[in-house]
Design an enzyme around this catalytic site. Sequence first.
Site, PDB file in Angstrom:
ATOM      1  N   GLU A 103       0.826  -1.219   0.000  1.00 23.50           N
ATOM      2  CA  GLU A 103       0.000   0.000   0.000  1.00 23.50           C
ATOM      3  C   GLU A 103       0.858   1.265   0.000  1.00 23.50           C
ATOM      4  O   GLU A 103       0.736   2.137   0.844  1.00 23.50           O
ATOM      5  CB  GLU A 103      -0.966  -0.036   1.188  1.00 23.50           C
ATOM      6  N   GLU A 126      -3.892 -10.816   0.562  1.00 22.33           N
ATOM      7  CA  GLU A 126      -4.860 -10.763   1.658  1.00 22.33           C
ATOM      8  C   GLU A 126      -6.199 -11.179   1.074  1.00 22.33           C
ATOM      9  O   GLU A 126      -6.527 -10.800  -0.050  1.00 22.33           O
ATOM     10  CB  GLU A 126      -4.963  -9.354   2.252  1.00 22.33           C
TER      11      GLU A 126
END
Length: 983
Positions: A416, A500
């Site tokens: 991220e 994820e």
Amino acid sequence: MTQALPDWENPQLTGRGRRPPRAYFFPYPNADLAKTLEPHASPWFLNLNGAWKFRLFPTVAEAGDPPWETANWSTLPVPSNWQMHGHGHPHYTNVPYPFPVHPPRVPTENPTGCYLRDFVLPASWQGMTVWLRFEGVDSAFHVWVNDQPVGFSKGSRLPAEFDITSALRPGRNTLAVRVVQWSDGSYLEDQDMWWLSGIFRDVYLLARPTVHLTDVRIDAPATGELRVHTELHGTGTVETELLGPTGPRRLWSAEDPFLYTLLLKVRDAQGRLCEVVPQRVGFRTIEIRGDRFLINGVAVKLKGVNRHEWHPDRGRAVTRDDMLTDLRLMKQHNINAIRTSHYPDHPAFYDLCDELGLYVIDECDLETHGFAFFPGWRGLVTDDPAWEAGCVDRLERMIARDRNHPCVIMWSLGNEAGFGRNHRVMFERARQLDPSRPVHYEGDQLAECADVLSRMYPPLDHLDKLIAGTEPIEETSQYPIGKFSITPAQYTAKPFVMCEYAHAMGNGPGGLLEYWDRIYRSDRIIGAFVWEWCDHGVRQRTPDGREWFAYGGDFGDQPNDGNYVCDGLVFPDRRPSPGLIELKKVIEPIHTELLDPGSGRIRITNRYDFINADHLTIEWSVNWQGTVVEHGVLPVPKLPPRQSTELTIPASQPGLVLVSYRLAQDTPWAARGHELAWAQWERPFSEPRPKRPTGSLRVNDTSTRLELTGPHHRWVFDKVRALLAVWEVRNHPLLRTGPRLYFWRAPTDNDRGFANIAKVWRAAFLNLLQHRTEEVTVVQPDSTSARIVARTTVAPPKWDWRFDAEYTYTFYGDGRLELAVAVTPHGDTPPSVPRVGLQLTLPLQFDRVRWLGRGPGESYVDSKQSQRLGWWQATVDELYTPYIRPQENGNRTDVRWVQFTDPTGFGLRAEGVPNFSIHRFTPDDFDVTRHAHELKPRDHLILHLDHAHYGLGSNSCGPEPWEWYRLRTQPWRFTVTLEPVEP
């Protein structure tokens, strides 16, 4: 005139005086000591961990440079985080930076920790080169030896090593370290975790002889050819000796983590032995062939978790025992892979993964998530050339330290951090440093550079399209590209991984089974990693000694993201959550299909990638009413990986048949007999029902109540409220209030997630429903039974929708009560409800629970694979799951009957609804309480007998429950039978 940036605000300065990065190793004077692989066995190792003098200053300027006057300083253990010892406080954010976003600048009020300790230089080290090594310091630091500056470094989760030989003197020396809490590096370290500071990993000295090894790179492919590349200081040679069996190379995998020991013997120009450096070696090859990710030529399945380093008392200062506890738990629960989210872990962690057998995606210490608050990730530092050096430096130091570990199967550029020009430079640098491993980065949404296509939390329809490979997939990225479409040519060109996919926050995740059905269906899908391993609660105690765990905001930290830091498969103290038990079942290595329940014929499939199944035994049993009435042991055939065979379980008795696959021998991570997989089915049975004498009922009907009296029992029905008010058996109360329709549940973390279905439910006032009695009709068809039909409406304040409810009570002379419920929605009702069922309250003493259904742990409609059918018993307190933030918990599914009794065996039995939960607290108590220890028990028990529940999903960050698990508003009908239980 612009003032020059200080070291800790200069993004182009990654360090000063720091040695080049190298592989993780320790030197020894001879081979015997080297074979111990124990740093403390080397006379050239000096551990500097322990109590250091410490003082925290509010700014760097007020801290100053050494020499320091330390008369009033406290002591602080190293390694540690200073906030965990009362210096400042922990601060939790998920995405936001806790300081103004003005890169590379940080606040003047920059807490600065000053450390000081003395050490005695061993006399035997005279004439040797001495290195000072820090394995991890958050966030940037300066170092002095005997008040001489020797270096500066940033990059919190990476080693920094300095040659301090020229600053040393014989005997006693002084080491001073000044650590700043905030630096330009903090902009690159915005991971979802507590902001904690200090020297949190090991500090030590290494003595090196005149000729010594400065780096080693090992290439050990599955072909068995060992290639060793070394760098030396001084003139000399390096001999290699590989310790282990002769003959064909035995390969390393997570299932069979076979390691050799390589001794690197350094000799000077005269041939004298200078030092011996050991390294563990695992022969294995990682490659991508088309859209397949292969280890040793096999398309493996990564059954992974994301793991932060965390301890509830020590923060990020974790010990080898802490790591070992985590890794053993993972292996025991069928997990075979770890993504080091979102930074390189302690170096000893990789040694343990090599030894125990876990695949590792090694992730760079890089996350800039706080820029997501700005349109288009404005100002993104990973797209700024001025920050290139800092980004690349972190990658280089990670790869240099960890590349000799067979457990590391991919490099990850971080998490991220948008997708900018610096990522492209990092990709190229990773290929130069280590072409043997693929590179991962989820932020490269089109896999322009990355070797694998990676996603977080994809919906099932995306996976179905990805498997089919025939149509474009429309997506929305959190990164600057926003909405986009990825074509079949793009997404079928590379392997696919879900870095994820299920968010383990609070009660959940649900829906794992559907993910793994698809993962097993396609070799293009490498596997998936649950977010995340552990709850990051900080252990606290009340004045009376009760333990509880703090989360964001509990230390006055602002801004904060609350309990979002508690999103793991294990609680902070490493107790497995129900989510971990569910995951273990869904990813179990032996899959069982029942072919013929009558004969016990089954098909078993070995889902291991490399090893045969004969390291397991099959223990089977038949359970009848809680007692094993038949059992046996069968050897598991030498079933190759990915192959199936058929077996017969020779069960003959009625009951529940259990087949359990257990370790046949001890392993380093579990003892012989540890269960890894299981299957169950039913050989038809019928339980004898207790025979109760039937008696006549006397009915006394008034305008407000109806009293029914039998031989030993008495009911009073409140006609005004359409509610059973009294039920007594032999003058003892059987319940306090109820039953009454109930639709609310304490929202789970997933209910409060991205879609926030809890907000929809709350806006509909499902938590504030009111009951109105429309009509009560009484019928007594004969002297041994009576019937009451109560029509009610259940409706919220403010809105004009309602549920019409009809309760049909049938009372029998033998003491039974049958309640049929019909619910019809009217108007603009909410699209779904949390639950549909009945709420009752029982006397406190009915705290012994027995049931036939799934257990022993909690289960829900989309999270019940791990709970087996059986006859179970527990106390009310044992049925409660103490999530860090209270929420809905403790449900049991597929229930055929349940009874609640006091210690004498007197109580209530229910039959006919598939779910129950019972607590000392109401749903509203769970809803409004921040921490489990703040719950105040009621003076009665709250029982829910539920017809249906809304699924769990993992929408706290991941997907909502799959559509078939959502409890859509519709007409409902169900019947429950209640009867007394007597000793």
